[in-house]
Write a protein that holds these residues in place. Structure first.
Motif, PDB file in Angstrom:
ATOM      1  N   ILE A 233       0.844  -1.194   0.000  1.00 48.61           N
ATOM      2  CA  ILE A 233       0.000   0.000   0.000  1.00 48.61           C
ATOM      3  C   ILE A 233       0.883   1.249   0.000  1.00 48.61           C
ATOM      4  O   ILE A 233       2.089   1.165   0.165  1.00 48.61           O
ATOM      5  N   ASP A 234       0.257   2.392  -0.107  1.00 53.96           N
ATOM      6  CA  ASP A 234       0.968   3.661   0.004  1.00 53.96           C
ATOM      7  C   ASP A 234       1.330   3.864   1.479  1.00 53.96           C
ATOM      8  O   ASP A 234       0.450   3.970   2.335  1.00 53.96           O
ATOM      9  N   ILE A 235       2.617   3.880   1.768  1.00 51.80           N
ATOM     10  CA  ILE A 235       3.062   4.024   3.154  1.00 51.80           C
ATOM     11  C   ILE A 235       3.714   5.382   3.408  1.00 51.80           C
ATOM     12  O   ILE A 235       4.337   5.575   4.447  1.00 51.80           O
ATOM     13  N   SER A 236       3.518   6.303   2.479  1.00 51.87           N
ATOM     14  CA  SER A 236       4.190   7.601   2.602  1.00 51.87           C
ATOM     15  C   SER A 236       3.773   8.376   3.858  1.00 51.87           C
ATOM     16  O   SER A 236       4.552   9.197   4.343  1.00 51.87           O
ATOM     17  N   GLU A 237       2.609   8.107   4.375  1.00 51.79           N
ATOM     18  CA  GLU A 237       2.155   8.802   5.584  1.00 51.79           C
ATOM     19  C   GLU A 237       2.109   7.880   6.805  1.00 51.79           C
ATOM     20  O   GLU A 237       1.679   8.296   7.884  1.00 51.79           O
ATOM     21  N   LYS A 238       2.530   6.646   6.650  1.00 49.24           N
ATOM     22  CA  LYS A 238       2.528   5.692   7.764  1.00 49.24           C
ATOM     23  C   LYS A 238       3.751   5.912   8.642  1.00 49.24           C
ATOM     24  O   LYS A 238       4.825   6.284   8.180  1.00 49.24           O
ATOM     25  N   LYS A 239       3.570   5.646   9.936  1.00 51.80           N
ATOM     26  CA  LYS A 239       4.670   5.790  10.889  1.00 51.80           C
ATOM     27  C   LYS A 239       5.039   4.425  11.447  1.00 51.80           C
ATOM     28  O   LYS A 239       4.167   3.664  11.858  1.00 51.80           O
ATOM     29  N   PHE A 240       6.334   4.156  11.434  1.00 51.16           N
ATOM     30  CA  PHE A 240       6.869   2.871  11.856  1.00 51.16           C
ATOM     31  C   PHE A 240       7.797   3.053  13.049  1.00 51.16           C
ATOM     32  O   PHE A 240       8.617   3.967  13.065  1.00 51.16           O
ATOM     33  N   ALA A 241       7.673   2.167  14.017  1.00 52.12           N
ATOM     34  CA  ALA A 241       8.633   2.105  15.115  1.00 52.12           C
ATOM     35  C   ALA A 241       9.433   0.819  14.935  1.00 52.12           C
ATOM     36  O   ALA A 241       8.860  -0.238  14.674  1.00 52.12           O
ATOM     37  N   VAL A 242      10.735   0.942  15.053  1.00 52.58           N
ATOM     38  CA  VAL A 242      11.610  -0.227  14.978  1.00 52.58           C
ATOM     39  C   VAL A 242      12.259  -0.372  16.347  1.00 52.58           C
ATOM     40  O   VAL A 242      12.992   0.507  16.795  1.00 52.58           O
ATOM     41  N   VAL A 243      11.951  -1.471  17.007  1.00 54.16           N
ATOM     42  CA  VAL A 243      12.509  -1.759  18.325  1.00 54.16           C
ATOM     43  C   VAL A 243      13.609  -2.784  18.110  1.00 54.16           C
ATOM     44  O   VAL A 243      13.368  -3.863  17.561  1.00 54.16           O
ATOM     45  N   ILE A 244      14.819  -2.432  18.522  1.00 56.35           N
ATOM     46  CA  ILE A 244      15.982  -3.261  18.197  1.00 56.35           C
ATOM     47  C   ILE A 244      16.771  -3.635  19.450  1.00 56.35           C
ATOM     48  O   ILE A 244      17.058  -2.786  20.286  1.00 56.35           O
ATOM     49  N   SER A 245      17.080  -4.905  19.546  1.00 56.96           N
ATOM     50  CA  SER A 245      17.883  -5.410  20.651  1.00 56.96           C
ATOM     51  C   SER A 245      19.339  -4.998  20.460  1.00 56.96           C
ATOM     52  O   SER A 245      19.891  -5.101  19.367  1.00 56.96           O
ATOM     53  N   GLU A 246      19.962  -4.526  21.531  1.00 56.53           N
ATOM     54  CA  GLU A 246      21.378  -4.149  21.484  1.00 56.53           C
ATOM     55  C   GLU A 246      22.294  -5.370  21.530  1.00 56.53           C
ATOM     56  O   GLU A 246      23.486  -5.251  21.260  1.00 56.53           O
ATOM     57  N   TYR A 247      21.746  -6.518  21.867  1.00 54.44           N
ATOM     58  CA  TYR A 247      22.552  -7.741  21.958  1.00 54.44           C
ATOM     59  C   TYR A 247      22.814  -8.265  20.553  1.00 54.44           C
ATOM     60  O   TYR A 247      21.949  -8.195  19.689  1.00 54.44           O
ATOM     61  N   ASN A 248      23.990  -8.776  20.286  1.00 58.91           N
ATOM     62  CA  ASN A 248      24.416  -9.240  18.952  1.00 58.91           C
ATOM     63  C   ASN A 248      24.322  -8.102  17.930  1.00 58.91           C
ATOM     64  O   ASN A 248      23.678  -8.226  16.887  1.00 58.91           O
ATOM     65  N   PRO A 249      24.975  -6.967  18.205  1.00 57.64           N
ATOM     66  CA  PRO A 249      24.802  -5.773  17.372  1.00 57.64           C
ATOM     67  C   PRO A 249      25.243  -5.923  15.914  1.00 57.64           C
ATOM     68  O   PRO A 249      24.657  -5.283  15.037  1.00 57.64           O
ATOM     69  N   LYS A 250      26.236  -6.731  15.625  1.00 52.08           N
ATOM     70  CA  LYS A 250      26.640  -6.900  14.223  1.00 52.08           C
ATOM     71  C   LYS A 250      25.481  -7.469  13.407  1.00 52.08           C
ATOM     72  O   LYS A 250      25.285  -7.116  12.252  1.00 52.08           O
ATOM     73  N   ILE A 251      24.713  -8.315  14.035  1.00 50.93           N
ATOM     74  CA  ILE A 251      23.578  -8.947  13.358  1.00 50.93           C
ATOM     75  C   ILE A 251      22.377  -8.012  13.359  1.00 50.93           C
ATOM     76  O   ILE A 251      21.762  -7.765  12.320  1.00 50.93           O
ATOM     77  N   THR A 252      22.044  -7.467  14.523  1.00 52.22           N
ATOM     78  CA  THR A 252      20.834  -6.641  14.602  1.00 52.22           C
ATOM     79  C   THR A 252      20.966  -5.342  13.810  1.00 52.22           C
ATOM     80  O   THR A 252      19.984  -4.863  13.250  1.00 52.22           O
ATOM     81  N   GLU A 253      22.154  -4.777  13.731  1.00 47.88           N
ATOM     82  CA  GLU A 253      22.335  -3.560  12.931  1.00 47.88           C
ATOM     83  C   GLU A 253      22.167  -3.856  11.448  1.00 47.88           C
ATOM     84  O   GLU A 253      21.658  -3.014  10.694  1.00 47.88           O
ATOM     85  N   SER A 254      22.567  -5.036  11.019  1.00 53.24           N
ATOM     86  CA  SER A 254      22.350  -5.436   9.627  1.00 53.24           C
ATOM     87  C   SER A 254      20.858  -5.606   9.344  1.00 53.24           C
ATOM     88  O   SER A 254      20.359  -5.189   8.290  1.00 53.24           O
ATOM     89  N   LEU A 255      20.132  -6.195  10.289  1.00 53.68           N
ATOM     90  CA  LEU A 255      18.680  -6.324  10.149  1.00 53.68           C
ATOM     91  C   LEU A 255      18.039  -4.942  10.071  1.00 53.68           C
ATOM     92  O   LEU A 255      17.183  -4.686   9.222  1.00 53.68           O
TER      93      LEU A 255
END
Length: 160
Positions: A17-39
């Protein structure tokens, strides 16, 4: 193994769908940062590619995978947030800790989604080894972050 049959980075635009006005929150674990930062990088790249505005993507860091559900709940209760994407990685160890954490996060993410009637996406890698995690965070199996972003978009499409 699903990722051996299909890349995590492949998707169809069906139901996008058109997501230009949608707001997203990304909650990210600090554990295993090399992996989670890539995600996280894959989530951002995919959302922007599909039309989200950078200003409408919010990042919240939590200490580990177990804390993803509370972080997701705090974001989901914000009325202007349309979808929450949870990202983390728990690598199988020698104890049952892995089983308890993964189960708790899966149930917690589902419960938050149902409680707030909005997409809360389970982007938690649960590999047996660190190499399997890297394979699913931009390696030979693609990137689970792409899959998580697309899941959020498609679930928002169901709400219209």
């Amino acid at each position: 193994m699903a990722s051996a049959l299909k890349s995590l980075s492949e998707y169809t635009k069906k139901k996008n769908i058109d997501i230009s006005e949608k707001k997203f929150a990304v909650v990210i674990s600090e554990y295993n940062p090399k992996i989670t930062e890539s995600l996280y990088g894959a989530v951002i790249e995919t959302l922007l590619k599909e039309g989200a505005k950078e200003a409408n993507i919010y990042r919240e860091d939590v200490p580990g995978a177990f804390e993803l559900t509370f972080g997701a709940q705090l974001m989901a209760e914000e009325e202007d947030i349309d979808a929450v994407i949870c990202l983390g990685c728990v690598i199988q160890g020698e104890t049952k800790h892995f089983d308890f954490i993964c189960d708790a996060v899966a149930h917690g993410v589902t419960n938050v989604s149902l409680k707030y009637n909005k997409p809360v996406i389970f982007g938690l890698l649960t590999p047996n080894t660190e190499q399997q995690a890297f394979d699913r965070a931009g390696g030979k199996h693609g990137n689970k972050g792409v899959e998580a972003a697309v899941a959020a978009i498609k679930m928002l499409g169901m709400k219209k």
